[in-house]
Design a protein around this motif. Structure first.
Motif, PDB file in Angstrom:
ATOM      1  N   VAL A 185       0.486   2.808 -19.709  1.00 38.58           N
ATOM      2  CA  VAL A 185       0.989   1.839 -18.730  1.00 38.58           C
ATOM      3  C   VAL A 185       0.740   2.375 -17.314  1.00 38.58           C
ATOM      4  O   VAL A 185       0.319   1.638 -16.414  1.00 38.58           O
ATOM      5  CB  VAL A 185       2.497   1.555 -18.959  1.00 38.58           C
ATOM      6  N   GLY A 186       0.943   3.690 -17.140  1.00 42.09           N
ATOM      7  CA  GLY A 186       0.663   4.319 -15.848  1.00 42.09           C
ATOM      8  C   GLY A 186      -0.801   4.181 -15.476  1.00 42.09           C
ATOM      9  O   GLY A 186      -1.134   3.783 -14.352  1.00 42.09           O
ATOM     10  N   ASP A 187      -1.699   4.457 -16.442  1.00 44.41           N
ATOM     11  CA  ASP A 187      -3.145   4.327 -16.202  1.00 44.41           C
ATOM     12  C   ASP A 187      -3.502   2.907 -15.785  1.00 44.41           C
ATOM     13  O   ASP A 187      -4.355   2.688 -14.925  1.00 44.41           O
ATOM     14  CB  ASP A 187      -3.944   4.631 -17.486  1.00 44.41           C
ATOM     15  N   LEU A 188      -2.842   1.946 -16.444  1.00 43.98           N
ATOM     16  CA  LEU A 188      -3.159   0.534 -16.241  1.00 43.98           C
ATOM     17  C   LEU A 188      -2.924   0.114 -14.789  1.00 43.98           C
ATOM     18  O   LEU A 188      -3.778  -0.506 -14.161  1.00 43.98           O
ATOM     19  CB  LEU A 188      -2.282  -0.304 -17.188  1.00 43.98           C
ATOM     20  N   PHE A 189      -1.754   0.479 -14.249  1.00 44.89           N
ATOM     21  CA  PHE A 189      -1.397   0.005 -12.909  1.00 44.89           C
ATOM     22  C   PHE A 189      -1.834   0.957 -11.792  1.00 44.89           C
ATOM     23  O   PHE A 189      -2.158   0.529 -10.697  1.00 44.89           O
ATOM     24  CB  PHE A 189       0.104  -0.262 -12.827  1.00 44.89           C
ATOM     25  N   TYR A 190      -1.803   2.269 -12.081  1.00 46.87           N
ATOM     26  CA  TYR A 190      -2.194   3.244 -11.052  1.00 46.87           C
ATOM     27  C   TYR A 190      -3.624   3.708 -11.294  1.00 46.87           C
ATOM     28  O   TYR A 190      -3.875   4.873 -11.509  1.00 46.87           O
ATOM     29  CB  TYR A 190      -1.265   4.460 -11.073  1.00 46.87           C
ATOM     30  N   ALA A 191      -4.554   2.791 -11.314  1.00 48.40           N
ATOM     31  CA  ALA A 191      -5.929   3.165 -11.648  1.00 48.40           C
ATOM     32  C   ALA A 191      -6.799   3.316 -10.401  1.00 48.40           C
ATOM     33  O   ALA A 191      -7.970   2.960 -10.403  1.00 48.40           O
ATOM     34  CB  ALA A 191      -6.521   2.144 -12.610  1.00 48.40           C
ATOM     35  N   GLY A 192      -6.240   3.851  -9.331  1.00 48.18           N
ATOM     36  CA  GLY A 192      -7.024   4.055  -8.113  1.00 48.18           C
ATOM     37  C   GLY A 192      -7.543   2.742  -7.576  1.00 48.18           C
ATOM     38  O   GLY A 192      -6.798   1.760  -7.520  1.00 48.18           O
ATOM     39  N   PRO A 193      -8.839   2.676  -7.241  1.00 46.67           N
ATOM     40  CA  PRO A 193      -9.381   1.452  -6.632  1.00 46.67           C
ATOM     41  C   PRO A 193      -9.305   0.247  -7.562  1.00 46.67           C
ATOM     42  O   PRO A 193      -9.250  -0.889  -7.097  1.00 46.67           O
ATOM     43  CB  PRO A 193     -10.839   1.798  -6.352  1.00 46.67           C
ATOM     44  N   SER A 194      -9.314   0.474  -8.895  1.00 45.37           N
ATOM     45  CA  SER A 194      -9.240  -0.677  -9.799  1.00 45.37           C
ATOM     46  C   SER A 194      -7.803  -0.952 -10.245  1.00 45.37           C
ATOM     47  O   SER A 194      -7.555  -1.856 -11.033  1.00 45.37           O
ATOM     48  CB  SER A 194     -10.152  -0.468 -11.007  1.00 45.37           C
ATOM     49  N   GLY A 195      -6.841  -0.154  -9.769  1.00 46.70           N
ATOM     50  CA  GLY A 195      -5.438  -0.393 -10.082  1.00 46.70           C
ATOM     51  C   GLY A 195      -4.884  -1.537  -9.257  1.00 46.70           C
ATOM     52  O   GLY A 195      -5.613  -2.215  -8.528  1.00 46.70           O
ATOM     53  N   LEU A 196      -3.585  -1.739  -9.377  1.00 43.28           N
ATOM     54  CA  LEU A 196      -2.940  -2.824  -8.640  1.00 43.28           C
ATOM     55  C   LEU A 196      -2.629  -2.345  -7.213  1.00 43.28           C
ATOM     56  O   LEU A 196      -2.060  -1.282  -7.037  1.00 43.28           O
ATOM     57  CB  LEU A 196      -1.660  -3.200  -9.380  1.00 43.28           C
ATOM     58  N   PRO A 197      -3.007  -3.120  -6.187  1.00 42.04           N
ATOM     59  CA  PRO A 197      -2.670  -2.713  -4.813  1.00 42.04           C
ATOM     60  C   PRO A 197      -1.155  -2.688  -4.616  1.00 42.04           C
ATOM     61  O   PRO A 197      -0.429  -3.309  -5.378  1.00 42.04           O
ATOM     62  CB  PRO A 197      -3.300  -3.816  -3.955  1.00 42.04           C
TER      63      PRO A 197
END
Lengths: 207, 126
Positions: A185-197
């Protein structure tokens, strides 16, 4: 003969590196234009074999999204209201028209989650714990896709089939799936440039 | 012997992950005090028999006490969730006040809180 693997290894490595650098940057124009402030996270649709998977994942989604600065509708309250109104399973919840969701919740955006994988696989001396989640964020007024992402983690489990016959270790593996799910879940939202702003409640860092 | 090596590797990874978390915590302060909130939500959703409303309310009360004594912000949804549990326990007045608090703290939730106050709470009063 010593270096016969060098060429294939190097080409695979190059392919991977090339793959990383050629992923086109996500176009976030629409996202910044509509800039959602509140997110309604619906209980995830489950494609895994574990019936507990969707609610395990649902409960751990609120924290990262809130910490990113969004208002997240309390997931347990949303689930209860849905059920009290006769919508009992996530698949049906995902089918509710956006205008109806907007009327009840007043949310800016809806997060649709799908748990693709969740569980452990046993081999004789080893096991593998795997979690895969897909997400898409949709603007509630226009129905346009604001953001989408997916994350997948596979980790070697702490025991094999023989040890898993001991119940204590089975419980450890269940805990491990839970931890891997949290990391996914962390990877999903905190994915750097492809994560959620970040959202409007996220503190603006001072220079 | 093979599994033992695997366990060792897992422990090492776990230690590294913890170290990374500790470093992460030092540089990023949380916006909210999460306390037992996620454990409560998770427990009540997946094992309601083990986490009945009274037990969950007790956990949330501890968070409320801690947040008040340390002047920390409680997460979005905390008050609405508390309201739902209070309603289940038949404490309608306290529930109404909890839903109103959620709406005041987070104006984004106002429409939803109004919906709850107008429908769910009305049903429990009658």
């Amino acid at each position: 003969m010593k270096f016969r693997w060098a060429v294939p290894c190097a080409s695979v490595f190059l392919l991977v590196v090339a793959g990383c650098s050629t992923v086109p940057p996500r176009d976030m124009t629409l996202f910044y234009e509509l800039q959602p402030r509140s997110i309604l996270v619906l209980p995830p649709v489950n494609h895994s074999a574990d019936i507990e998977a969707p609610y395990d994942v649902l409960a751990m989604c609120a924290q990262p999204l809130c910490e990113l600065g969004y208002y997240v509708y309390p997931v347990a309250v949303v689930d209860r209201i849905m059920k009290e109104n006769g919508v009992t399973v996530p698949d049906e919840m995902h089918g509710i028209p956006l205008d109806k969701l907007g009327e009840v919740f007043g949310a800016d955006a809806v997060m649709y989650l799908v748990v693709e994988r969740y569980g452990s696989k046993y081999m004789v001396f080893a096991s593998q714990v795997e979690v895969g989640i897909r997400a898409s964020l949709v603007d509630i007024r226009t129905g346009q896709l604001l953001w989408e992402g997916s994350a997948h983690r596979a980790e070697s489990g702490s025991s094999g089939l023989i040890e898993a016959l001991v119940e204590q270790i089975l419980n450890q593996l269940t805990d491990q799936v839970h931890h891997v799910a949290r990391a996914t879940v962390g990877d999903l939202f905190y994915a750097g440039p492809s994560g959620l702003p970040v959202g409007h409640r996220f503190p603006v860092s001072e220079p | 012997m093979v599994p033992r090596v695997k366990v060792g590797g897992f422990v090492a990874l776990w230690l590294i992950a913890n170290l990374m978390l500790m470093v992460g915590c030092e540089s990023n302060r949380s916006l909210y005090q999460w306390g037992h909130y996620e454990v409560a939500v998770h427990g009540n959703l997946t094992r309601p028999g083990e986490f009945p409303p009274e037990r969950v309310l007790d956990l949330l009360d501890q968070d409320l006490f801690n947040a008040e004594s340390s002047d920390a912000a409680l997460p979005p949804g905390f008050w609405a969730y508390r309201g739902m549990l209070l309603l289940e326990s038949g404490e309608v007045d306290a529930a109404i006040s909890a839903f109103e608090t959620e709406g005041q703290l987070f104006p984004e939730s106002q429409a939803f809180m109004d919906f709850i106050l107008a429908t769910v709470v009305k049903d429990s009063e009658s």
